[in-house]
Design a protein around this motif. Structure first.
Motif, PDB file in Angstrom:
ATOM      1  N   CYS A 178       0.799  -1.227   0.168  1.00 43.81           N
ATOM      2  CA  CYS A 178      -0.107  -0.054   0.002  1.00 43.81           C
ATOM      3  C   CYS A 178       0.989   1.279  -0.185  1.00 43.81           C
ATOM      4  O   CYS A 178       2.062   1.371   0.217  1.00 43.81           O
ATOM      5  CB  CYS A 178      -1.006   0.033   1.308  1.00 43.81           C
ATOM      6  SG  CYS A 178      -0.513   0.457   2.744  1.00 43.81           S
ATOM      7  N   CYS A 180       0.242   4.055   1.966  1.00 43.20           N
ATOM      8  CA  CYS A 180       0.360   4.791   3.079  1.00 43.20           C
ATOM      9  C   CYS A 180       1.797   5.312   3.474  1.00 43.20           C
ATOM     10  O   CYS A 180       2.798   4.943   2.933  1.00 43.20           O
ATOM     11  CB  CYS A 180      -0.196   4.152   4.251  1.00 43.20           C
ATOM     12  SG  CYS A 180       0.775   2.762   4.881  1.00 43.20           S
ATOM     13  N   ARG A 214      -2.389   6.855  14.796  1.00 42.45           N
ATOM     14  CA  ARG A 214      -3.761   6.453  15.546  1.00 42.45           C
ATOM     15  C   ARG A 214      -3.190   5.537  16.794  1.00 42.45           C
ATOM     16  O   ARG A 214      -3.942   5.456  17.581  1.00 42.45           O
ATOM     17  CB  ARG A 214      -4.599   5.726  14.570  1.00 42.45           C
ATOM     18  CG  ARG A 214      -5.143   6.076  13.339  1.00 42.45           C
ATOM     19  CD  ARG A 214      -5.954   5.073  12.828  1.00 42.45           C
ATOM     20  NE  ARG A 214      -5.078   4.219  12.118  1.00 42.45           N
ATOM     21  CZ  ARG A 214      -5.433   3.002  11.519  1.00 42.45           C
ATOM     22  NH1 ARG A 214      -6.755   2.825  11.379  1.00 42.45           N
ATOM     23  NH2 ARG A 214      -4.481   2.354  10.910  1.00 42.45           N
ATOM     24  N   TYR A 244     -11.223   4.761  15.537  1.00 43.57           N
ATOM     25  CA  TYR A 244     -10.325   4.955  14.288  1.00 43.57           C
ATOM     26  C   TYR A 244     -10.301   3.719  13.572  1.00 43.57           C
ATOM     27  O   TYR A 244      -9.906   3.915  12.413  1.00 43.57           O
ATOM     28  CB  TYR A 244      -8.822   4.867  14.853  1.00 43.57           C
ATOM     29  CG  TYR A 244      -8.482   6.131  15.796  1.00 43.57           C
ATOM     30  CD1 TYR A 244      -8.206   7.127  14.720  1.00 43.57           C
ATOM     31  CD2 TYR A 244      -8.064   6.294  16.939  1.00 43.57           C
ATOM     32  CE1 TYR A 244      -7.698   8.442  15.492  1.00 43.57           C
ATOM     33  CE2 TYR A 244      -7.965   7.269  17.506  1.00 43.57           C
ATOM     34  CZ  TYR A 244      -7.605   8.570  16.802  1.00 43.57           C
ATOM     35  OH  TYR A 244      -7.132   9.783  17.240  1.00 43.57           O
ATOM     36  N   SER A 245     -11.056   2.830  13.908  1.00 44.12           N
ATOM     37  CA  SER A 245     -11.071   1.477  12.830  1.00 44.12           C
ATOM     38  C   SER A 245     -12.540   0.928  12.867  1.00 44.12           C
ATOM     39  O   SER A 245     -12.763   0.408  11.658  1.00 44.12           O
ATOM     40  CB  SER A 245     -10.271   0.371  13.711  1.00 44.12           C
ATOM     41  OG  SER A 245     -10.020  -0.670  12.854  1.00 44.12           O
ATOM     42  N   ASN A 279      -4.539   1.815  -2.240  1.00 39.55           N
ATOM     43  CA  ASN A 279      -4.553   3.152  -2.019  1.00 39.55           C
ATOM     44  C   ASN A 279      -5.052   3.499  -0.814  1.00 39.55           C
ATOM     45  O   ASN A 279      -6.173   4.225  -0.443  1.00 39.55           O
ATOM     46  CB  ASN A 279      -5.247   3.970  -3.166  1.00 39.55           C
ATOM     47  CG  ASN A 279      -5.054   5.499  -3.114  1.00 39.55           C
ATOM     48  OD1 ASN A 279      -4.127   5.855  -2.431  1.00 39.55           O
ATOM     49  ND2 ASN A 279      -5.935   6.401  -3.708  1.00 39.55           N
ATOM     50  N   TYR A 280      -4.072   3.454   0.256  1.00 40.18           N
ATOM     51  CA  TYR A 280      -4.259   4.094   1.565  1.00 40.18           C
ATOM     52  C   TYR A 280      -3.782   5.239   2.022  1.00 40.18           C
ATOM     53  O   TYR A 280      -3.303   5.517   3.057  1.00 40.18           O
ATOM     54  CB  TYR A 280      -3.950   3.046   2.669  1.00 40.18           C
ATOM     55  CG  TYR A 280      -4.844   1.763   2.624  1.00 40.18           C
ATOM     56  CD1 TYR A 280      -6.194   1.763   2.090  1.00 40.18           C
ATOM     57  CD2 TYR A 280      -4.407   0.613   3.243  1.00 40.18           C
ATOM     58  CE1 TYR A 280      -7.182   0.851   2.090  1.00 40.18           C
ATOM     59  CE2 TYR A 280      -5.249  -0.721   3.243  1.00 40.18           C
ATOM     60  CZ  TYR A 280      -6.582  -0.590   2.645  1.00 40.18           C
ATOM     61  OH  TYR A 280      -7.441  -1.586   2.759  1.00 40.18           O
ATOM     62  N   LYS A 281      -3.273   5.956   0.899  1.00 41.00           N
ATOM     63  CA  LYS A 281      -2.407   7.279   1.182  1.00 41.00           C
ATOM     64  C   LYS A 281      -3.000   8.448   1.992  1.00 41.00           C
ATOM     65  O   LYS A 281      -2.572   8.916   2.868  1.00 41.00           O
ATOM     66  CB  LYS A 281      -1.848   7.884   0.046  1.00 41.00           C
ATOM     67  CG  LYS A 281      -0.981   9.156  -0.078  1.00 41.00           C
ATOM     68  CD  LYS A 281      -0.625   9.672  -1.435  1.00 41.00           C
ATOM     69  CE  LYS A 281       0.396  10.583  -1.378  1.00 41.00           C
ATOM     70  NZ  LYS A 281       0.761  11.152  -2.667  1.00 41.00           N
ATOM     71  N   ASP A 282      -4.459   8.156   1.927  1.00 43.79           N
ATOM     72  CA  ASP A 282      -5.013   9.343   2.434  1.00 43.79           C
ATOM     73  C   ASP A 282      -5.883   8.810   3.367  1.00 43.79           C
ATOM     74  O   ASP A 282      -7.056   9.670   3.940  1.00 43.79           O
ATOM     75  CB  ASP A 282      -5.918  10.232   1.588  1.00 43.79           C
ATOM     76  CG  ASP A 282      -4.928  10.981   0.501  1.00 43.79           C
ATOM     77  OD1 ASP A 282      -4.025  11.694   0.905  1.00 43.79           O
ATOM     78  OD2 ASP A 282      -5.202  10.869  -0.501  1.00 43.79           O
ATOM     79  N   PHE A 283      -5.877   7.670   3.969  1.00 40.42           N
ATOM     80  CA  PHE A 283      -6.704   7.091   4.828  1.00 40.42           C
ATOM     81  C   PHE A 283      -6.465   7.210   6.364  1.00 40.42           C
ATOM     82  O   PHE A 283      -5.187   7.251   6.741  1.00 40.42           O
ATOM     83  CB  PHE A 283      -6.512   5.622   4.889  1.00 40.42           C
ATOM     84  CG  PHE A 283      -7.583   4.805   5.574  1.00 40.42           C
ATOM     85  CD1 PHE A 283      -8.890   4.384   5.421  1.00 40.42           C
ATOM     86  CD2 PHE A 283      -6.950   4.097   6.900  1.00 40.42           C
ATOM     87  CE1 PHE A 283      -9.666   3.854   6.443  1.00 40.42           C
ATOM     88  CE2 PHE A 283      -7.433   3.425   7.631  1.00 40.42           C
ATOM     89  CZ  PHE A 283      -8.994   3.103   7.398  1.00 40.42           C
ATOM     90  N   GLY A 284      -7.594   7.588   7.071  1.00 42.71           N
ATOM     91  CA  GLY A 284      -7.250   7.799   8.550  1.00 42.71           C
ATOM     92  C   GLY A 284      -6.728   9.303   8.895  1.00 42.71           C
ATOM     93  O   GLY A 284      -6.935  10.047   8.295  1.00 42.71           O
ATOM     94  N   LYS A 286      -4.187  12.215   8.743  1.00 40.34           N
ATOM     95  CA  LYS A 286      -3.381  12.802   7.607  1.00 40.34           C
ATOM     96  C   LYS A 286      -2.193  12.811   8.014  1.00 40.34           C
ATOM     97  O   LYS A 286      -1.586  13.357   9.223  1.00 40.34           O
ATOM     98  CB  LYS A 286      -3.872  14.018   7.293  1.00 40.34           C
ATOM     99  CG  LYS A 286      -3.060  14.509   6.097  1.00 40.34           C
ATOM    100  CD  LYS A 286      -3.689  16.099   5.669  1.00 40.34           C
ATOM    101  CE  LYS A 286      -2.561  16.752   4.678  1.00 40.34           C
ATOM    102  NZ  LYS A 286      -3.023  18.064   4.194  1.00 40.34           N
TER     103      LYS A 286
END
Length: 289
Positions: A178, A180, A214, A244-245, A279-284, A286
């Protein structure tokens, strides 16, 4: 007529925790170099070579840790806090040809998967790398006709065994890369077995934990060679997990999983398995340097 020099572009980079920051001034990057040697393959390095006078340290000079092996022709420099492999410095070559930068650390490369890569066959160089044997107990998971993969960090301080239902190319395990902030920098390819499917042994030094964002899990790496090896779930409250999850009913299942870096294992059928790119770049939360 004198040949025009290409216009230089400034790229800014850092390890994940931000203890080390730098910039390079190079022509626009259009391709990267990867290497299949034992250390580059474990760290997922993507190399760029800035040339003389084009690399500037902005913060953290002297903070990176060196790792050398074999004939010790190159110092592999990584952050001892977050494990990010930042650069390599070759010995015995002229200034300007001695520094390679891990492109994964450059903030300005939005999609590293889109770049053309040229492969260098470092695996063929002598002396050949000898894998470190696993001497610990077999994972406790009760799996009939199981396949067991073994592996290690590069220096052998951390060795691992992974038990699964059969060859990985049969699709029994989810495997992903991923983008991230941490996975993209540390080059991990993760699979997500139950903790009972994994056995991990350390010899001279325990793994170093790195937690951020997180604060739900710890990214564990070898403090000697800097290779990321696995992710340890932290003890958190149900409220923290839910924030968060997701639903609290899923927390026990989440706690029982131990993500491991498949790059560390021998005998993986890389040409036959599917590595999902997510694509987890913008997950959760920043990511900010």
């Amino acid at each position: 007529m004198a040949e025009l020099m290409p216009e230089l572009k400034t790229y800014y980079g850092n390890c994940h925790c931000g203890a080390f920051k730098f910039n390079i001034k190079v022509p626009e990057i259009t391709s990267l170099m990867d290497c299949n040697c034992s250390i580059c393959s474990r760290k997922g390095y993507q190399w760029v070579f800035p040339g003389a006078g084009c690399f500037t340290i902005e913060k953290g000079e002297g903070t990176l840790k060196d790792y050398e092996f074999g004939p010790k022709k190159m110092e592999h420099k990584f952050c001892p806090i977050c494990a990010t492999g930042v650069m390599g410095k070759r010995k015995g070559v002229q200034t300007g040809m001695d520094i390679g930068i891990n492109a994964r650390t450059l903030r300005d490369l939005d999609d590293i998967w889109s770049f053309k890569t040229n492969t260098y066959d470092g695996k063929a160089l002598e002396p050949a790398y000898a894998p470190h044997p696993f001497k610990g107990p077999e994972p406790t998971a009760d799996i009939e006709n199981a396949e067991i993969y073994t592996g290690s960090c590069h220096c052998g301080n951390v060795t691992m065994a992974f038990k699964t239902k059969g060859p990985l190319n049969e699709g029994h395990e989810h495997i992903q890369e991923c983008n991230c902030s941490i996975c993209s920098r540390n080059g991990t390819v993760l699979t997500y077995p139950l903790a009972t499917q994994v056995s991990i042994q350390t010899s001279s030094a325990p793994t170093t934990p790195y937690t951020f964002g997180r604060a739900m899990q710890s990214h564990e790496f070898c403090p000697i060679c800097g290779v990321s090896v696995y992710i340890r779930k932290l003890s958190i409250s149900p409220e923290h997990y839910a924030k968060y999850s997701g639903p609290q009913k899923d927390q026990k299942k989440w706690e029982g999983i131990m993500p491991i870096n498949l790059r560390c294992f021998e005998g993986v059928e890389w040409d036959k398995i599917e590595v999902k790119k997510l694509n987890y770049k913008d997950f959760g939360v920043k990511y900010e340097v």
